[in-house]
Design a protein around this motif. Structure first.
Motif, PDB file in Angstrom:
ATOM      1  N   GLY A   1       0.811  -1.219   0.000  1.00 55.15           N
ATOM      2  CA  GLY A   1       0.000   0.000   0.000  1.00 55.15           C
ATOM      3  C   GLY A   1       0.837   1.258   0.000  1.00 55.15           C
ATOM      4  O   GLY A   1       0.464   2.272  -0.588  1.00 55.15           O
ATOM      5  N   SER A   2       1.993   1.196   0.698  1.00 54.35           N
ATOM      6  CA  SER A   2       2.842   2.387   0.788  1.00 54.35           C
ATOM      7  C   SER A   2       4.281   2.001   1.112  1.00 54.35           C
ATOM      8  O   SER A   2       4.597   1.676   2.249  1.00 54.35           O
ATOM      9  N   GLU A   3       5.137   2.076   0.107  1.00 52.96           N
ATOM     10  CA  GLU A   3       6.574   1.837   0.323  1.00 52.96           C
ATOM     11  C   GLU A   3       7.126   2.866   1.319  1.00 52.96           C
ATOM     12  O   GLU A   3       7.988   2.555   2.140  1.00 52.96           O
ATOM     13  N   TYR A   4       6.623   4.079   1.208  1.00 52.82           N
ATOM     14  CA  TYR A   4       7.125   5.169   2.057  1.00 52.82           C
ATOM     15  C   TYR A   4       6.840   4.866   3.535  1.00 52.82           C
ATOM     16  O   TYR A   4       7.734   4.949   4.384  1.00 52.82           O
ATOM     17  N   LEU A   5       5.593   4.488   3.839  1.00 52.93           N
ATOM     18  CA  LEU A   5       5.229   4.236   5.238  1.00 52.93           C
ATOM     19  C   LEU A   5       5.901   2.965   5.758  1.00 52.93           C
ATOM     20  O   LEU A   5       6.245   2.876   6.941  1.00 52.93           O
ATOM     21  N   TRP A   6       6.121   2.010   4.877  1.00 58.78           N
ATOM     22  CA  TRP A   6       6.824   0.787   5.276  1.00 58.78           C
ATOM     23  C   TRP A   6       8.285   1.107   5.642  1.00 58.78           C
ATOM     24  O   TRP A   6       8.805   0.626   6.652  1.00 58.78           O
ATOM     25  N   ALA A   7       8.927   1.951   4.862  1.00 60.14           N
ATOM     26  CA  ALA A   7      10.295   2.371   5.187  1.00 60.14           C
ATOM     27  C   ALA A   7      10.324   3.103   6.536  1.00 60.14           C
ATOM     28  O   ALA A   7      11.234   2.903   7.356  1.00 60.14           O
ATOM     29  N   TYR A   8       9.297   3.921   6.766  1.00 57.86           N
ATOM     30  CA  TYR A   8       9.205   4.645   8.039  1.00 57.86           C
ATOM     31  C   TYR A   8       9.077   3.681   9.214  1.00 57.86           C
ATOM     32  O   TYR A   8       9.732   3.844  10.257  1.00 57.86           O
ATOM     33  N   VAL A   9       8.239   2.666   9.051  1.00 62.39           N
ATOM     34  CA  VAL A   9       8.050   1.672  10.124  1.00 62.39           C
ATOM     35  C   VAL A   9       9.373   0.951  10.411  1.00 62.39           C
ATOM     36  O   VAL A   9       9.745   0.738  11.575  1.00 62.39           O
ATOM     37  N   GLN A  10      10.103   0.592   9.359  1.00 63.42           N
ATOM     38  CA  GLN A  10      11.390  -0.094   9.572  1.00 63.42           C
ATOM     39  C   GLN A  10      12.364   0.796  10.364  1.00 63.42           C
ATOM     40  O   GLN A  10      13.048   0.335  11.274  1.00 63.42           O
ATOM     41  N   ASP A  11      12.412   2.064  10.007  1.00 61.70           N
ATOM     42  CA  ASP A  11      13.239   3.036  10.736  1.00 61.70           C
ATOM     43  C   ASP A  11      12.840   3.144  12.207  1.00 61.70           C
ATOM     44  O   ASP A  11      13.676   3.174  13.102  1.00 61.70           O
ATOM     45  N   LEU A  12      11.512   3.220  12.413  1.00 63.56           N
ATOM     46  CA  LEU A  12      10.991   3.411  13.768  1.00 63.56           C
ATOM     47  C   LEU A  12      11.322   2.195  14.637  1.00 63.56           C
ATOM     48  O   LEU A  12      11.659   2.335  15.822  1.00 63.56           O
ATOM     49  N   LEU A  13      11.257   1.015  14.044  1.00 62.09           N
ATOM     50  CA  LEU A  13      11.551  -0.206  14.805  1.00 62.09           C
ATOM     51  C   LEU A  13      13.039  -0.274  15.157  1.00 62.09           C
ATOM     52  O   LEU A  13      13.407  -0.728  16.244  1.00 62.09           O
ATOM     53  N   LYS A  14      13.892   0.186  14.235  1.00 59.41           N
ATOM     54  CA  LYS A  14      15.335   0.259  14.542  1.00 59.41           C
ATOM     55  C   LYS A  14      15.573   1.179  15.728  1.00 59.41           C
ATOM     56  O   LYS A  14      16.325   0.849  16.646  1.00 59.41           O
ATOM     57  N   LYS A  15      14.930   2.330  15.700  1.00 59.31           N
ATOM     58  CA  LYS A  15      15.058   3.276  16.814  1.00 59.31           C
ATOM     59  C   LYS A  15      14.564   2.638  18.114  1.00 59.31           C
ATOM     60  O   LYS A  15      15.169   2.803  19.179  1.00 59.31           O
ATOM     61  N   ALA A  16      13.448   1.914  18.010  1.00 60.41           N
ATOM     62  CA  ALA A  16      12.872   1.273  19.201  1.00 60.41           C
ATOM     63  C   ALA A  16      13.848   0.271  19.812  1.00 60.41           C
ATOM     64  O   ALA A  16      14.012   0.198  21.035  1.00 60.41           O
ATOM     65  N   VAL A  17      14.537  -0.488  18.959  1.00 58.46           N
ATOM     66  CA  VAL A  17      15.542  -1.444  19.449  1.00 58.46           C
ATOM     67  C   VAL A  17      16.696  -0.686  20.107  1.00 58.46           C
ATOM     68  O   VAL A  17      17.127  -1.008  21.218  1.00 58.46           O
ATOM     69  N   ASN A  18      17.182   0.347  19.424  1.00 61.94           N
ATOM     70  CA  ASN A  18      18.290   1.143  19.971  1.00 61.94           C
ATOM     71  C   ASN A  18      17.941   1.747  21.323  1.00 61.94           C
ATOM     72  O   ASN A  18      18.798   1.902  22.193  1.00 61.94           O
ATOM     73  N   GLU A  19      16.672   2.058  21.506  1.00 66.34           N
ATOM     74  CA  GLU A  19      16.242   2.706  22.763  1.00 66.34           C
ATOM     75  C   GLU A  19      15.800   1.684  23.798  1.00 66.34           C
ATOM     76  O   GLU A  19      15.328   2.040  24.880  1.00 66.34           O
ATOM     77  N   GLY A  20      15.923   0.397  23.469  1.00 60.43           N
ATOM     78  CA  GLY A  20      15.665  -0.655  24.453  1.00 60.43           C
ATOM     79  C   GLY A  20      14.189  -0.914  24.740  1.00 60.43           C
ATOM     80  O   GLY A  20      13.857  -1.520  25.766  1.00 60.43           O
ATOM     81  N   ILE A  21      13.285  -0.498  23.858  1.00 64.05           N
ATOM     82  CA  ILE A  21      11.865  -0.750  24.103  1.00 64.05           C
ATOM     83  C   ILE A  21      11.320  -1.873  23.209  1.00 64.05           C
ATOM     84  O   ILE A  21      10.145  -2.215  23.275  1.00 64.05           O
ATOM     85  N   LEU A  22      12.195  -2.429  22.366  1.00 62.47           N
ATOM     86  CA  LEU A  22      11.817  -3.570  21.514  1.00 62.47           C
ATOM     87  C   LEU A  22      13.044  -4.467  21.430  1.00 62.47           C
ATOM     88  O   LEU A  22      14.166  -3.993  21.244  1.00 62.47           O
ATOM     89  N   LYS A  23      12.812  -5.791  21.564  1.00 59.58           N
ATOM     90  CA  LYS A  23      13.938  -6.738  21.483  1.00 59.58           C
ATOM     91  C   LYS A  23      14.402  -6.943  20.054  1.00 59.58           C
ATOM     92  O   LYS A  23      13.562  -7.047  19.147  1.00 59.58           O
ATOM     93  N   GLU A  24      15.722  -7.046  19.859  1.00 67.66           N
ATOM     94  CA  GLU A  24      16.281  -7.306  18.517  1.00 67.66           C
ATOM     95  C   GLU A  24      15.797  -8.662  18.025  1.00 67.66           C
ATOM     96  O   GLU A  24      15.628  -9.585  18.783  1.00 67.66           O
TER      97      GLU A  24
END
Lengths: 197, 197
Positions: B174-197
């Motif tokens: 539906g949206s390559e742009y929003l999918w790229a954003y989600v991938q970025d956000l999840l990376k940040k979440a891992v870096n910030e310790g709120i999501l497990k790698e």
């Protein structure tokens, strides 16, 4: 990758999550708790999908009606909900909400801020058929819930039938049919002892 | 004065109030409580007003997207919410929801039942650009809330980044742009310790 434009859009989207915590003086059908503004906005948007045939004007722009219903209470993130029957807090409601609209829509990129603020202003001004029909649905929904939950709000706030009629009568501008239905429903509510005459 | 047609429409409107009591496995931005399906549906409908420019396909029918988003979870009034990461209850989700759709839309007058059931089927089938974009927003919203509320759902259910990616990757249709954003956000979440790698 995140552009400044997209960041503003996401800031708005995160900010309006607070609408889920702005509580209205209407209870759910099952009476279990009071409704919040986000749920209310969803409910009247679905109502718009079903009830357009009862609008006074034919051929309404349904997309425009939906935009108004989804956004009409967004200012309450800042201004809070003003109870329809609370005459004291309604005194400065208009100025408070007008200022809030500038702030909340001002989060967005300027083209979208202008468009959505325009939609909000159109609803407030009540001069187009779309705005008047949207307002009729906004007025209808708490009466439907109130009858279904056996007068939770009417009993809690000792509201009389005439007060409801006085506050709802402008919905006739959007839909004579739905206004007639509300008058019928309020009569039934009085007969069933859940609303004072 | 109340016609049989109008009575059916009002029955549907009162029935779907129950969606306000169907609880999702996502918390509000402030983490104060879990979100319900009615609020979620409103939130993604507003997102559609702002984010259409990021759809893979230009010139989407925005009204159709809004109808899908407002109605896509209405079947949960009967079928309940199925958590995306609960593989056991997802086994029979499709058949349960298909049966529920027949029952819930069947409350309506036949022309509206057909139209809205059609909208729901279109969303489920994921074959039109409108359905794929609507699905991308439906998938995006809990990730945005999850990041904002410091991983409430990810921590509560011990979810790992790869699981989120696996369950969300179809949003790229539906949206390559929003999918790229989600991938970025999840990376940040891992870096910030709120999501497990």
């Amino acid at each position: 990758m995140e552009s400044e434009r997209f960041a503003k859009q996401m800031e708005f989207i995160v900010k309006i999550d607070e609408l889920k915590s702005v509580i209205r003086q209407t209870a759910l059908v099952d009476g279990s708790r009071q409704e919040n503004v986000a749920e209310h906005s969803w409910h009247i948007a679905v109502m718009a999908l079903l009830l357009t045939e009862y609008a006074n004007t034919e051929g309404l722009d349904q997309l425009r009606v939906l935009k108004m219903l989804l956004l009409h209470d967004v200012v309450e993130v800042i201004a809070g909900d003003t109870f329809l029957y609370d005459d004291d807090s309604r005194v400065d409601q208009e100025s408070r909400e007008r200022e809030a609209a500038g702030r909340i829509f001002g989060i967005l990129p300027s083209d979208q801020a202008e468009e959505l603020h325009g939609i909000w202003n159109e609803f407030e001004a009540q001069r187009t058929p779309e705005a008047m029909f949207a307002k009729a649905l906004d007025a209808l929904q708490p009466v439907v819930l109130g009858y279904a939950n056996r007068g939770w709000s009417w009993r809690t706030h000792s509201i009389k039938k005439q007060e409801v009629l006085d506050h709802k009568k402008s919905m006739a501008k959007g839909s004579e049919y739905l206004w007639a239905y509300v008058q019928d429903l309020l009569k039934k509510a009085v007969n069933e002892g859940i609303l004072k005459e």
